[in-house]
Design a protein around this motif. Structure first.
Motif, PDB file in Angstrom:
ATOM      1  N   ALA A 198     -10.720  10.774   5.373  1.00  0.00           N
ATOM      2  CA  ALA A 198     -12.099  10.812   5.883  1.00  0.00           C
ATOM      3  C   ALA A 198     -13.055  11.745   5.143  1.00  0.00           C
ATOM      4  CB  ALA A 198     -12.067  11.218   7.368  1.00  0.00           C
ATOM      5  N   THR A 257     -14.315  11.021   1.172  1.00  0.00           N
ATOM      6  CA  THR A 257     -14.985   9.718   1.108  1.00  0.00           C
ATOM      7  C   THR A 257     -16.366   9.818   1.763  1.00  0.00           C
ATOM      8  OG1 THR A 257     -13.717   9.224   3.106  1.00  0.00           O
ATOM      9  CG2 THR A 257     -12.934   8.227   1.066  1.00  0.00           C
ATOM     10  N   GLY A 285     -13.114  -1.343   1.053  1.00  0.00           N
ATOM     11  CA  GLY A 285     -11.902  -2.112   0.801  1.00  0.00           C
ATOM     12  C   GLY A 285     -12.002  -3.454   1.489  1.00  0.00           C
ATOM     13  N   PHE A 332       0.864  -1.188   0.000  1.00  0.00           N
ATOM     14  CA  PHE A 332       0.000   0.000   0.000  1.00  0.00           C
ATOM     15  C   PHE A 332       0.908   1.248   0.000  1.00  0.00           C
ATOM     16  CE2 PHE A 332      -2.260   3.043   2.850  1.00  0.00           C
ATOM     17  CZ  PHE A 332      -3.494   3.123   2.242  1.00  0.00           C
ATOM     18  N   ARG A 378      -2.123  -1.462  -5.286  1.00  0.00           N
ATOM     19  CA  ARG A 378      -0.873  -1.840  -4.613  1.00  0.00           C
ATOM     20  C   ARG A 378       0.282  -1.934  -5.597  1.00  0.00           C
ATOM     21  NH1 ARG A 378      -4.153  -1.049  -1.189  1.00  0.00           N
ATOM     22  NH2 ARG A 378      -5.000  -2.505   0.327  1.00  0.00           N
ATOM     23  N   CYS A 417     -10.865  -0.233   5.452  1.00  0.00           N
ATOM     24  CA  CYS A 417     -11.051   1.097   6.045  1.00  0.00           C
ATOM     25  C   CYS A 417     -11.111   1.039   7.580  1.00  0.00           C
ATOM     26  CB  CYS A 417     -12.329   1.733   5.513  1.00  0.00           C
ATOM     27  SG  CYS A 417     -12.618   3.359   6.219  1.00  0.00           S
ATOM     28  N   HIS A 461      -5.679  -3.582   4.649  1.00  0.00           N
ATOM     29  CA  HIS A 461      -5.899  -2.129   4.713  1.00  0.00           C
ATOM     30  C   HIS A 461      -7.371  -1.739   4.642  1.00  0.00           C
ATOM     31  CE1 HIS A 461      -1.681  -1.068   4.777  1.00  0.00           C
ATOM     32  NE2 HIS A 461      -1.484  -2.036   3.894  1.00  0.00           N
ATOM     33  N   ARG A 464      -8.662   2.692  14.667  1.00  0.00           N
ATOM     34  CA  ARG A 464      -9.311   1.377  14.867  1.00  0.00           C
ATOM     35  C   ARG A 464      -9.740   1.192  16.317  1.00  0.00           C
ATOM     36  NH1 ARG A 464      -4.543  -1.822  12.198  1.00  0.00           N
ATOM     37  NH2 ARG A 464      -5.032  -1.570  10.001  1.00  0.00           N
TER      38      ARG A 464
HETATM   39  C1  HEM Z   1     -17.876   6.567   3.600  1.00  0.00           C
HETATM   40  C2  HEM Z   1     -16.669   6.895   3.983  1.00  0.00           C
HETATM   41  C3  HEM Z   1     -15.428   6.101   3.680  1.00  0.00           C
HETATM   42  C4  HEM Z   1     -15.162   5.243   2.662  1.00  0.00           C
HETATM   43  C5  HEM Z   1     -16.078   4.828   1.515  1.00  0.00           C
HETATM   44  C6  HEM Z   1     -13.808   4.754   2.863  1.00  0.00           C
HETATM   45  C7  HEM Z   1     -13.183   3.849   2.039  1.00  0.00           C
HETATM   46  C8  HEM Z   1     -11.928   3.314   2.295  1.00  0.00           C
HETATM   47  C9  HEM Z   1     -11.304   2.304   1.488  1.00  0.00           C
HETATM   48  C10 HEM Z   1     -11.898   1.693   0.225  1.00  0.00           C
HETATM   49  C11 HEM Z   1     -10.115   2.021   2.055  1.00  0.00           C
HETATM   50  C12 HEM Z   1      -9.126   0.952   1.597  1.00  0.00           C
HETATM   51  C13 HEM Z   1      -7.984   1.530   0.817  1.00  0.00           C
HETATM   52  C14 HEM Z   1      -7.130   0.435   0.212  1.00  0.00           C
HETATM   53  O1  HEM Z   1      -7.317  -0.751   0.463  1.00  0.00           O
HETATM   54  O2  HEM Z   1      -6.281   0.813  -0.571  1.00  0.00           O
HETATM   55  C15 HEM Z   1      -9.962   2.864   3.211  1.00  0.00           C
HETATM   56  C16 HEM Z   1      -8.873   2.868   4.035  1.00  0.00           C
HETATM   57  C17 HEM Z   1      -8.746   3.706   5.130  1.00  0.00           C
HETATM   58  N1  HEM Z   1      -9.696   4.549   5.639  1.00  0.00           N
HETATM   59 FE1  HEM Z   1     -11.532   4.863   4.876  1.00  0.00          FE
HETATM   60  N2  HEM Z   1     -13.296   5.341   3.987  1.00  0.00           N
HETATM   61  C18 HEM Z   1     -14.251   6.154   4.523  1.00  0.00           C
HETATM   62  C19 HEM Z   1     -14.162   6.921   5.668  1.00  0.00           C
HETATM   63  C20 HEM Z   1     -13.072   6.955   6.500  1.00  0.00           C
HETATM   64  C21 HEM Z   1     -12.990   7.727   7.708  1.00  0.00           C
HETATM   65  C22 HEM Z   1     -14.099   8.620   8.265  1.00  0.00           C
HETATM   66  C23 HEM Z   1     -11.742   7.503   8.229  1.00  0.00           C
HETATM   67  C24 HEM Z   1     -11.152   8.041   9.506  1.00  0.00           C
HETATM   68  C25 HEM Z   1     -11.833   8.323  10.586  1.00  0.00           C
HETATM   69  C26 HEM Z   1     -11.057   6.572   7.353  1.00  0.00           C
HETATM   70  C27 HEM Z   1      -9.802   6.086   7.554  1.00  0.00           C
HETATM   71  C28 HEM Z   1      -9.178   5.173   6.743  1.00  0.00           C
HETATM   72  C29 HEM Z   1      -7.824   4.714   6.965  1.00  0.00           C
HETATM   73  C30 HEM Z   1      -6.891   5.178   8.082  1.00  0.00           C
HETATM   74  C31 HEM Z   1      -7.552   3.780   5.950  1.00  0.00           C
HETATM   75  C32 HEM Z   1      -6.246   3.023   5.737  1.00  0.00           C
HETATM   76  C33 HEM Z   1      -6.293   1.745   6.530  1.00  0.00           C
HETATM   77  C34 HEM Z   1      -4.962   1.006   6.478  1.00  0.00           C
HETATM   78  O3  HEM Z   1      -4.038   1.437   5.823  1.00  0.00           O
HETATM   79  O4  HEM Z   1      -4.885  -0.042   7.125  1.00  0.00           O
HETATM   80  N3  HEM Z   1     -11.898   6.268   6.313  1.00  0.00           N
HETATM   81  N4  HEM Z   1     -11.101   3.635   3.346  1.00  0.00           N
END
Ligand code: HEM
Length: 520
Positions: A308, A311, A448, A108, A378, A454, A452, A141
């Motif tokens: 955040a 999205t 996702g 990633f 990736r 979300c 990784h 998390r």
């Molecule tokens: C509807 C809202 C959201 C959608 C659709 C969404 C979607 C995603 C997706 C698809 C991924 C995976 C990325 C990958 O595999 O390359 C991801 C990762 C992530 N999201 Fe979200 N997200 C949303 C809201 C949020 C919010 C509100 C936060 C924080 C409070 C957040 C924090 C993260 C983080 C930190 C990752 C990376 C996780 C990792 O690297 O292990 N997301 N998100």
């Protein structure tokens, strides 16, 4: 000085300098050109015979990635490559999901590095590996997710206060371009949980929180127009990159001030300002979790906004488009919300999870409007041999197609939005938890999947539900154009976004419940 002048007069020295310069330019250009070479042994889709450059293939990707991906699978390939904006990308069939979703040799971070110059130019710092110790992930998390119940009322109050400004009470229909303005609303409400009451209303912070993401994509695009060997110099002068540095300067100033102030309050050196903080937030948890380990709070906060704000805004806008196009759902949702809040005597611990139609509606909207048509973007850090013997070469950029979300073998009538779809699925014996908004699986990819997946999805789900409760109870909605169908999401390459030009109308209504049940 004389020694240097004498040295430079030497013809050998000059030829040496010239040769070194040529090597730098050629290697740098070669690495850029090499980035555009297709991978050997992987079928190519979207570049036609006789095309010498990749220009047309890139344009096809930008305009019609969805049909290129379909074409690849229709041709019977389970992996093929298309020329994306900057380099070829290997598209994989979702059947590989299980073996790839947590593969240790698919990175990633490398994918981020490739897309954002490894964060090596100031302004792009957020894209450098800022968090070797996973402090941000642990906080999102762990602490943030565990605090969702105690955050419900503060989030609801902040939503009410934000809406007063965004949608001032009106008996007449008023116009609003939802997609353009909602990120500010989401940034303010999210920042309450990330940085607390003082900063969530700070206009300078909200500007960073909303615009750093947009401006960073723009800066990448502009910087890429320059040959690689000039980038280390020109980035200093490009207004688009300077803008990123300005954002980070503002973020550092605001976040650092808050960190200092909280420290002084903890040490009893200054009193808690009035009104006192009502709840701990991500900034507190960063400090507690870091426990003395180095951590850049400002970059952590900007990274959170990056993940955040847009999205969440996209899902919120999409669901408002779906509901406005299917107003019978608005009535059904109002009834569900009213009933649960009455039963619980206000938003309680389990109130949001009792709103199962709301959950189903959101999940259905996310199914058809995920942030992109591919997942698992990736880079292979070694040659990877798949279970069927196919090889992903080291250094290749790969993605997995997300078309299982629209697969007729999985979903009946998959292209039609059906807000009851997941509610019905949950009613099947043993499926209560399988079809919740926050549940993910190899086919259910809106957040996702794998390593990784979300980290913020529980927070996002609660926040959107709270905002929707306010939007639906307090206002009526319609599209400005009488004959407007549900505006489809727009595809740009493999990314998806809400149509930003749709004009909506709102007017106030009687909420039909005691607003005290929303903590007001
Ligand atoms: C509807 C809202 C959201 C959608 C659709 C969404 C979607 C995603 C997706 C698809 C991924 C995976 C990325 C990958 O595999 O390359 C991801 C990762 C992530 N999201 Fe979200 N997200 C949303 C809201 C949020 C919010 C509100 C936060 C924080 C409070 C957040 C924090 C993260 C983080 C930190 C990752 C990376 C996780 C990792 O690297 O292990 N997301 N998100």
């Amino acid at each position: 000085m004389a020694l240097i002048a004498g040295f430079l007069k030497d013809v050998y020295v000059w030829s040496g300098i010239l040769a070194a310069l040529i090597i730098v330019v050629v290697t740098s250009l070669f690495s850029e050109v090499a980035d555009e070479f297709f991978y050997k042994g992987v079928p190519i889709v979207g570049k036609e015979n006789g095309e010498v450059t990749n220009k047309k293939a890139k344009m096809r990707f930008l305009m019609s990635a969805r049909s290129l991906i379909k074409q690849g699978f229709d041709q019977g390939y389970s992996r093929f490559q298309i020329m994306a904006t900057f380099r070829p990308v290997i598209v994989l069939h979702p059947k590989y999901m299980e073996e790839l979703k947590s593969h240790p040799d698919l990175s990633f971070e490398e994918a981020m590095n490739k897309a954002f110059f490894g964060g090596k130019y100031p302004g792009f710092d957020v894209f450098a590996p800022i968090d070797h110790e996973n402090i941000l992930l642990d906080v999102v998390r762990g602490n943030l997710t565990q605090a969702l119940n105690s955050l419900a009322i503060p989030l609801s109050k902040e939503t009410a206060a934000s809406l007063e400004g965004t949608f001032p009470p009106s008996k007449e229909w008023k116009q609003y371009i939802f997609a353009q303005q909602v990120p500010l609303l989401v940034a303010r409400i999210s920042s309450l949980a990330f940085l607390g009451t003082r900063i969530c209303r700070n206009k300078d912070w909200l500007n960073v929180s909303v615009n750093y993401t947009i401006d960073s994509f723009n800066a990448v695009r502009v910087l890429r127009l320059w040959p690689p060997f000039l980038r280390p110099i020109v980035h200093w002068f490009l207004p688009e990159v300077q803008k990123l540095r300005d954002h980070l300067r503002v973020a550092r100033h605001i976040v650092q001030d808050e960190v200092e102030q909280r420290k002084l309050i903890r040490e009893g050196k200054i009193p808690e300002p009035e009104p006192p903080r009502t709840h701990p937030d991500v900034l507190d948890w960063f400090r507690e979790t870091a426990a003395g380990r180095p951590f850049d709070y400002a970059l952590g906060q900007v990274a959170l906004s990056l993940a955040a704000i847009h999205t969440t805004s996209y899902l919120l806008t999409s669901v408002m488009y779906d509901l406005t196009a299917n107003p019978e759902f608005i009535d059904a949702l109002r009834e569900e919300i009213r009933k649960v809040l009455q039963e619980d005597g206000g938003i309680q611990k389990s109130s949001l999870s009792k709103m199962k139609l709301l959950d189903s509606v959101l999940k259905e909207t996310l199914r058809l409007n995920p942030t992109g048509m591919t997942v698992l973007h990736r880079v292979a850090t070694r040659n990877i041999t798949l279970s069927d013997g196919a090889v992903l070469p080291k250094g290749a950029t790969v993605v997995v197609s997300g078309h299982s979300m629209r697969d007729a073998a999985i979903y009946e009538d998959p292209e039609t939005w059906d807000g009851y779809r997941f509610l019905r699925l949950r009613e099947q014996p043993g499926s209560e938890h399988r079809y919740q908004l926050v549940t993910t699986s190899n086919q259910d990819l809106g957040f996702g999947c794998g390593t990784h997946v979300c980290a913020g999805r529980f927070f996002a789900a609660n926040e959107i539900k709270i905002i929707l409760i306010h939007l639906l109870l307090k206002y009526d909605w319609k599209f400005e154009k009488e004959d407007q169908d549900r505006p489809p999401s727009i595809d740009i390459g493999t990314e998806m976004m809400a149509n930003p030009m749709v004009s909506m109308l709102f007017k106030s209504r009687e909420p039909g419940i005691d607003l005290a049940s929303l903590g007001l």
